[in-house]
Design a protein around this motif. Structure first.
Motif, mmCIF file in Angstrom:
data_model
loop_
_atom_site.group_PDB
_atom_site.id
_atom_site.type_symbol
_atom_site.label_atom_id
_atom_site.label_comp_id
_atom_site.label_asym_id
_atom_site.label_seq_id
_atom_site.Cartn_x
_atom_site.Cartn_y
_atom_site.Cartn_z
ATOM 1 N N LEU A 162 0.820 -1.224 0.000
ATOM 2 C CA LEU A 162 0.000 0.000 0.000
ATOM 3 C C LEU A 162 0.848 1.267 0.000
ATOM 4 O O LEU A 162 0.600 2.208 0.761
ATOM 5 N N GLU A 163 1.852 1.309 -0.859
ATOM 6 C CA GLU A 163 2.689 2.502 -0.957
ATOM 7 C C GLU A 163 1.899 3.645 -1.603
ATOM 8 O O GLU A 163 1.198 3.452 -2.596
ATOM 9 N N ASP A 164 2.035 4.854 -1.039
ATOM 10 C CA ASP A 164 1.207 5.997 -1.447
ATOM 11 C C ASP A 164 1.362 6.342 -2.923
ATOM 12 O O ASP A 164 0.400 6.733 -3.582
ATOM 13 N N ASP A 165 2.591 6.240 -3.462
ATOM 14 C CA ASP A 165 2.800 6.660 -4.847
ATOM 15 C C ASP A 165 2.380 5.595 -5.847
ATOM 16 O O ASP A 165 2.516 5.780 -7.054
ATOM 17 N N ILE A 166 1.869 4.476 -5.367
ATOM 18 C CA ILE A 166 1.426 3.389 -6.242
ATOM 19 C C ILE A 166 -0.089 3.264 -6.250
ATOM 20 O O ILE A 166 -0.707 3.045 -7.291
ATOM 21 N N VAL A 167 -0.705 3.402 -5.084
ATOM 22 C CA VAL A 167 -2.149 3.179 -4.954
ATOM 23 C C VAL A 167 -2.922 4.233 -5.740
ATOM 24 O O VAL A 167 -2.831 5.427 -5.459
ATOM 25 N N ASP A 168 -3.653 3.792 -6.734
ATOM 26 C CA ASP A 168 -4.476 4.669 -7.556
ATOM 27 C C ASP A 168 -5.621 3.836 -8.127
ATOM 28 O O ASP A 168 -5.379 2.888 -8.887
ATOM 29 N N PRO A 169 -6.882 4.149 -7.764
ATOM 30 C CA PRO A 169 -8.006 3.323 -8.222
ATOM 31 C C PRO A 169 -8.228 3.358 -9.728
ATOM 32 O O PRO A 169 -8.939 2.514 -10.266
#
Length: 670
Positions: free
Chosen positions: A322-329
């Protein structure tokens, strides 16, 4: 015959999706009353006769229940659920068409009524039974669970709302509009033998099922979780299920009924069209209605697919930590799997793992101690400007090269087939990205909000008209809300839009300013320089709230500033309210008249509009539906009357503008 088979297969495929996705997720434990004991039925309006379809489905579920109790007598008596066997039985019923043809409702044996009338009567009978089921869900289950939730005895109110989604709107639509229209038409059948026009008029509203279907999986999960966490919640549901009105079925069984309803409409209407005489006055309307119902079924199917996509995507993100710069719906997972990385230094290979998305490749290694994340991301390579090709390496067969802006990788697959599959997946992602980029470069992606905008050929050559700060509350590009500390307003010097710092962290030469570098937004930067950036958003689709205020105001039945009071009626927020022409049964609420996204929408169908006495020089009126009440304040009495008329017409399902009223009836923004 071939077209008929295709249509039936499409319906069966939709049912198959329900089987595969939900059959294993209905585990439900409740405290079951001994056989033969039922609680008194809750009082409700006069019950309409149950249709053969409803009866056969109930009997089928009852038989399934008896069989399961015999097979699992040693297990807990209270365990009940919707099993694969029950769903497969339902599919078998649809495939043989027995679920609705056991008898013709409303007709005596040997009746010589036209076949199309028999099917129309069958539609009416099944609709009556369906409205009874919706009444049970909305007025009994939802009402009683919400009552206990408000008393703080079971679960939070928000949980109950999430479980039942928009079931109240669905019930109001069918009980107050669809069923009465069908009843009236069947009463007048002798002089007006047609139903196609009725279904055609009301079919667009069936798209509301998409929200219910999309939420269904989460709703069942919430019931299971909270029945374990809250015994009073479980006991209340079990108590309602014991009542005669539940027909010995669980809450989950009843909640499945709206999911199944659209495919049944399609089957009935298809049969109705086939039985119509060639010169029937209803043929044209009925065929168009069937096409619309088919699109609604497709819409529900798409909602299920989108839900599954998001669930699968979330599972991948959890494996990655759940890395912030990866998670994108908005991302789409194209392919994943193990691969061998060839080292150019020591001429050896090491096992890695790839996740290929539509916009990036994640180059990962499995974690030795898998606590939390399963993989560690070593490298992120953007698909933009990426290239892929096969390598002819005798030492390492089945190898291919992936070259990106951040890194170039030599990778080895386990077989030629696997290598070709990876190359094809990479090339497909590259082609899709390049196609979007070419489209993106041809013009600035303005939001068509009616704000002053330069033509494409003038961008950078002449100074734009700036959008005023007070007309927007969120970035006109990424739609994130502004605040005084973390996200401040900036203006793009090329297009004049109000944007946040992140979306305007670019500089480009502007001809109108002597070719000096100026702050511009990402979209203008791409157009003016021809350079792509790491994060573009051109692939995102507008959600239901992502309609620009100015855009919909320019094509609205009514729009103006209003104040929406809080529950205490003492304070509230002022905003820009719009009823669009292309969505005339929904009220959109914006924080400001130039915002590119509404923060709230209210479906008006089924609401009552109430006048309130003027107090403290305030012009008050309300929208009310069962337990939901909204109180508004207008600036003038005349504006209040206009809103009351417009909302009342939308609540009654009237979609055309009132005679003598301009379609674009908007007050000036402050």
């Amino acid at each position: 015959m071939e077209g008929e088979a295709d249509n039936q297969r499409s319906v069966l495929n939709l049912v198959a999706v329900f089987e595969e996705h939900w059959a294993g997720k209905f585990a439900w434990r409740d405290k079951q009353a001994p056989h033969g004991q039922t609680a008194p039925a809750t009082s409700q309006p006069q019950q309409l006769p149950a249709s053969p379809a409803s009866q056969s489905l109930s009997q089928m579920a009852a038989r399934h229940q008896a069989e399961q109790e015999n097979e699992e007598e040693e297990q807990q008596r209270g365990q009940r659920g919707l099993s694969f066997k029950c769903l497969r039985s339902f599919r078998h019923k649809i495939s043989e068409d027995n679920w609705r043809r056991q008898q013709d409702p409303g007709l005596e044996p040997g009746s010589k009524e036209p076949e199309e009338k028999k099917i129309a009567l069958e539609l009416l009978e099944t609709e009556q039974a369906y409205v009874n089921r919706l009444y049970l869900l909305d007025q009994i289950f939802y009402t009683e669970l919400m009552k206990e939730a408000k008393n703080g005895k079971t679960v939070p109110e928000e949980v109950v709302k999430m479980i039942f989604s928009n079931i109240s709107s669905i019930y109001q639509f069918h009980a107050k509009f669809f069923l009465p229209e069908l009843q009236k038409r069947m009463e007048d059948w002798s002089c007006n033998p047609r139903i196609g026009d009725v279904i055609q008029k009301l079919a667009p509203f069936l798209k509301m099922y998409g929200e219910y279907v999309k939420n269904f999986d989460k709703a069942v999960e919430l019931i299971t979780v909270w029945s374990e966490k809250s015994p009073p919640f479980q006991e209340l549901i079990a108590d309602i299920q014991k009542r005669k009105v539940c027909a010995n079925l669980t809450l989950q069984h009843h909640m499945l009924e709206p999911v199944q309803r659209i495919p049944r409409y399609e089957l009935l209407l298809k049969d109705y069209v086939q039985k119509l005489p060639p010169k029937s006055p209803d043929r044209e309307d009925a065929e168009k209605a069937l096409e619309m119902i088919f699109m609604v079924a497709k819409h529900s199917n798409a909602a299920i697919a989108e839900m599954e996509r998001l669930q699968n995507l979330w599972a991948v993100y959890q494996r990655l930590g759940l890395e912030d710069d990866i998670v994108d719906p908005s991302n789409e997972l194209i392919k994943e799997g193990p691969i061998q990385k060839i080292s150019t230094r020591n001429n050896s290979t090491s096992e890695k793992y790839l996740f290929l998305f539509n916009n990036m490749l994640l180059y990962c290694v499995p974690k030795v101690i898998q606590v939390g994340a399963e993989f560690q991301v070593h490298l992120r390579i953007d698909v933009d400007s990426m290239k892929v090709r096969e390598l002819n390496d005798t030492q390492f067969p089945h190898t291919f090269l992936v070259s990106g802006k951040q890194r170039t990788l030599e990778l080895q697959a386990r077989s030629e087939e696997e290598m070709n599959a990876w190359i094809k997946a990479f090339q497909d992602a590259i082609d899709r990205k390049e196609k979007r980029s070419e489209t993106f470069k041809t013009a600035v992606h303005g939001l068509e909000t009616g704000t002053p905008a330069l033509k494409t050929e003038e961008l950078g050559r002449r100074a734009p008209q700036w959008v005023r700060d007070n007309l927007v509350t969120m970035c006109m590009r990424c739609k994130e809300p502004f605040n005084a500390i973390m996200r401040r307003r900036h203006h793009c010097r090329a297009c004049g839009y109000v944007v946040c710092a992140r979306c305007s962290d670019y500089k480009a030469e502007l001809q109108y300013d002597g070719n000096r570098l100026n702050r511009v937004c990402q979209e203008c930067y791409v157009f003016l320089t021809g350079h792509m950036v790491l994060e573009d958003r051109e692939g995102k689709h507008k959600g239901i709230l992502e309609k620009g205020a100015a855009e919909v105001s320019g094509r609205s039945l009514l729009c103006s500033s209003l104040q929406l009071l809080d529950k205490n009626g003492k304070g509230g927020t002022r905003g820009w309210f719009v009823i669009p022409q292309d969505d005339p049964l929904v009220l959109y609420i914006y924080a400001a008249p130039q915002d590119v996204r509404a923060h709230t929408s209210i479906p008006l169908l089924g609401y009552q509009v109430r006048d309130l006495p003027q107090g403290n020089s305030r012009h008050l009126f309300q929208l009310a539906q069962s337990r939901q009440v909204y109180t508004f304040v207008a600036d003038t009495e005349e504006l209040k009357r206009r809103w009351m008329r417009a909302m009342a017409r939308s609540a009654a399902g009237i979609t055309h503008p009132e005679e003598g009223e301009d379609a674009d009836s908007c007050e000036e923004a402050e």
